[in-house]
Write a protein that holds these residues in place. Structure first.
Motif, mmCIF file in Angstrom:
data_model
loop_
_atom_site.group_PDB
_atom_site.id
_atom_site.type_symbol
_atom_site.label_atom_id
_atom_site.label_comp_id
_atom_site.label_asym_id
_atom_site.label_seq_id
_atom_site.Cartn_x
_atom_site.Cartn_y
_atom_site.Cartn_z
ATOM 1 N N VAL A 70 -7.100 -0.424 10.543
ATOM 2 C CA VAL A 70 -8.002 0.461 10.847
ATOM 3 C C VAL A 70 -9.062 1.056 10.018
ATOM 4 C CG1 VAL A 70 -7.927 2.935 11.976
ATOM 5 C CG2 VAL A 70 -6.048 1.632 12.680
ATOM 6 N N GLY A 71 -8.456 0.755 9.083
ATOM 7 C CA GLY A 71 -8.744 1.601 7.325
ATOM 8 C C GLY A 71 -9.486 -0.079 6.810
ATOM 9 N N TYR A 72 -9.051 -1.797 7.473
ATOM 10 C CA TYR A 72 -9.622 -2.441 6.845
ATOM 11 C C TYR A 72 -9.099 -2.720 5.488
ATOM 12 C CZ TYR A 72 -13.032 -2.259 10.267
ATOM 13 O OH TYR A 72 -13.037 -1.930 12.157
ATOM 14 N N ILE A 73 -8.309 -2.725 5.441
ATOM 15 C CA ILE A 73 -7.377 -2.399 3.626
ATOM 16 C C ILE A 73 -6.586 -4.229 4.030
ATOM 17 C CG2 ILE A 73 -5.429 -1.839 2.493
ATOM 18 C CD1 ILE A 73 -6.102 0.924 3.791
ATOM 19 N N ASP A 74 -7.169 -4.213 3.267
ATOM 20 C CA ASP A 74 -6.465 -6.313 3.095
ATOM 21 C C ASP A 74 -5.689 -6.305 1.342
ATOM 22 O OD1 ASP A 74 -8.006 -7.116 5.471
ATOM 23 O OD2 ASP A 74 -9.375 -7.484 4.525
ATOM 24 N N ALA A 75 -5.857 -5.536 0.698
ATOM 25 C CA ALA A 75 -5.596 -5.786 -0.421
ATOM 26 C C ALA A 75 -3.766 -5.614 -0.351
ATOM 27 C CB ALA A 75 -5.857 -5.022 -1.497
ATOM 28 N N ILE A 76 -3.738 -5.022 -0.584
ATOM 29 C CA ILE A 76 -2.226 -4.860 0.110
ATOM 30 C C ILE A 76 -1.496 -4.447 1.289
ATOM 31 C CG2 ILE A 76 -1.905 -4.131 -2.309
ATOM 32 C CD1 ILE A 76 -1.795 -1.097 -1.198
ATOM 33 N N GLN A 77 -0.376 -4.544 1.946
ATOM 34 C CA GLN A 77 0.003 -4.300 2.808
ATOM 35 C C GLN A 77 1.967 -3.485 2.786
ATOM 36 O OE1 GLN A 77 2.028 -7.832 4.230
ATOM 37 N NE2 GLN A 77 -0.114 -8.793 5.323
ATOM 38 N N GLY A 78 2.590 -2.932 3.764
ATOM 39 C CA GLY A 78 3.179 -1.801 3.990
ATOM 40 C C GLY A 78 4.554 -2.262 2.878
ATOM 41 N N LYS A 79 4.799 -3.760 3.300
ATOM 42 C CA LYS A 79 5.958 -4.129 2.058
ATOM 43 C C LYS A 79 4.928 -3.820 0.630
ATOM 44 C CE LYS A 79 4.092 -8.632 2.583
ATOM 45 N NZ LYS A 79 4.424 -10.118 2.794
ATOM 46 N N ASP A 80 4.175 -3.468 0.037
ATOM 47 C CA ASP A 80 3.886 -4.084 -1.362
ATOM 48 C C ASP A 80 3.639 -2.634 -2.339
ATOM 49 O OD1 ASP A 80 3.357 -6.607 -1.158
ATOM 50 O OD2 ASP A 80 1.240 -6.125 -0.343
ATOM 51 N N LEU A 81 4.454 -2.043 -1.130
ATOM 52 C CA LEU A 81 4.632 0.085 -1.684
ATOM 53 C C LEU A 81 5.312 0.409 -2.391
ATOM 54 C CD1 LEU A 81 2.568 1.568 1.691
ATOM 55 C CD2 LEU A 81 1.804 1.286 -0.402
ATOM 56 N N GLU A 82 5.505 0.886 -3.159
ATOM 57 C CA GLU A 82 7.318 1.596 -3.820
ATOM 58 C C GLU A 82 7.115 2.619 -3.289
ATOM 59 O OE1 GLU A 82 8.373 2.676 -8.248
ATOM 60 O OE2 GLU A 82 7.192 0.558 -8.255
ATOM 61 N N ILE A 83 8.420 3.291 -3.106
ATOM 62 C CA ILE A 83 8.700 4.246 -2.128
ATOM 63 C C ILE A 83 9.375 5.030 -2.413
ATOM 64 C CG2 ILE A 83 8.839 5.762 0.223
ATOM 65 C CD1 ILE A 83 7.136 3.145 1.450
ATOM 66 N N THR A 84 9.265 5.903 -2.682
ATOM 67 C CA THR A 84 10.953 6.650 -4.150
ATOM 68 C C THR A 84 11.319 8.175 -3.228
ATOM 69 O OG1 THR A 84 9.694 7.734 -5.444
ATOM 70 C CG2 THR A 84 10.842 5.643 -6.157
ATOM 71 N N LYS A 85 12.225 7.986 -3.191
ATOM 72 C CA LYS A 85 13.080 9.670 -2.076
ATOM 73 C C LYS A 85 13.192 10.662 -3.344
ATOM 74 C CE LYS A 85 12.577 8.727 2.830
ATOM 75 N NZ LYS A 85 13.366 8.518 4.231
ATOM 76 N N ASP A 86 13.478 11.809 -3.481
ATOM 77 C CA ASP A 86 14.152 12.315 -3.981
ATOM 78 C C ASP A 86 14.432 13.892 -2.956
ATOM 79 O OD1 ASP A 86 15.304 13.899 -6.200
ATOM 80 O OD2 ASP A 86 13.246 15.075 -6.919
ATOM 81 N N GLY A 87 15.340 14.199 -2.894
ATOM 82 C CA GLY A 87 15.877 14.571 -1.134
ATOM 83 C C GLY A 87 14.699 14.278 -0.328
ATOM 84 N N ASN A 88 14.438 15.930 -0.110
ATOM 85 C CA ASN A 88 12.462 15.557 0.776
ATOM 86 C C ASN A 88 11.430 15.001 0.054
ATOM 87 O OD1 ASN A 88 14.377 16.199 3.317
ATOM 88 N ND2 ASN A 88 14.639 18.184 2.999
ATOM 89 N N ASP A 89 11.465 15.013 -1.117
ATOM 90 C CA ASP A 89 10.307 14.895 -1.600
ATOM 91 C C ASP A 89 10.177 13.217 -1.765
ATOM 92 O OD1 ASP A 89 7.409 15.549 -2.743
ATOM 93 O OD2 ASP A 89 8.483 15.069 -5.057
ATOM 94 N N ILE A 90 8.781 12.316 -1.348
ATOM 95 C CA ILE A 90 8.404 11.005 -0.893
ATOM 96 C C ILE A 90 7.134 11.283 -1.666
ATOM 97 C CG2 ILE A 90 8.179 9.397 0.465
ATOM 98 C CD1 ILE A 90 8.988 10.881 2.846
ATOM 99 N N GLN A 91 7.998 9.700 -2.930
ATOM 100 C CA GLN A 91 6.515 9.501 -3.751
ATOM 101 C C GLN A 91 6.284 8.115 -3.600
ATOM 102 O OE1 GLN A 91 4.943 11.565 -5.700
ATOM 103 N NE2 GLN A 91 6.256 13.442 -4.779
#
Length: 118
Positions: A70-91
């Motif tokens: 929707v936002g015309y973002i071509d530089a990265i995709q969801g698979k390129d995100l680094e997602i870390t969880k510490d309990g309920n806190d998501i970074q």
């Protein structure tokens, strides 16, 4: 008229051409860089939005991909995100490079990185 000469003020034609070339170069560079900066801020807004939605890593990546479409973002995709969880806190973090061709063999390389961490 007395015996004094008044000094001329102004810019020469050559000086004007040089200044126009410099301003033109800055304008062209700005026109090429601004869209990448806008995309970067769109990515930051998208990761902040999907972070509040929460869910599993896969759900966050899918939600980001929907926002990117929707936002015309071509530089990265969801698979390129680094997602870390510490309990309920998501970074969520990301980093990428954007190579912008300027003139001939000259290009501008910009490193973009962002995170939802405080």
């Amino acid at each position: 008229m007395s015996g004094y000469k008044r000094k001329q003020q102004g810019i020469t034609l050559f000086g004007l051409i040089v200044w126009l070339a410099i301003l033109g170069g800055i304008g062209v560079m700005g026109a090429k860089v601004v869209p990448t900066a806008v995309e970067f801020f769109s990515i930051k807004k998208a990761i902040a939005s999907v972070r509040t939605a929460g869910g599993t890593v896969q759900e966050i990546q899918t939600a980001f991909d929907r926002q990117a479409e929707v936002g015309y973002i071509d530089a990265i995709q969801g698979k390129d995100l680094e997602i870390t969880k510490d309990g309920n806190d998501i970074q969520i973090s990301f980093a990428y490079q954007k190579k912008i061709p300027m003139v001939g063999p000259v290009s501008l390389l910009i490193d973009y990185a962002g995170t939802t961490a405080k």
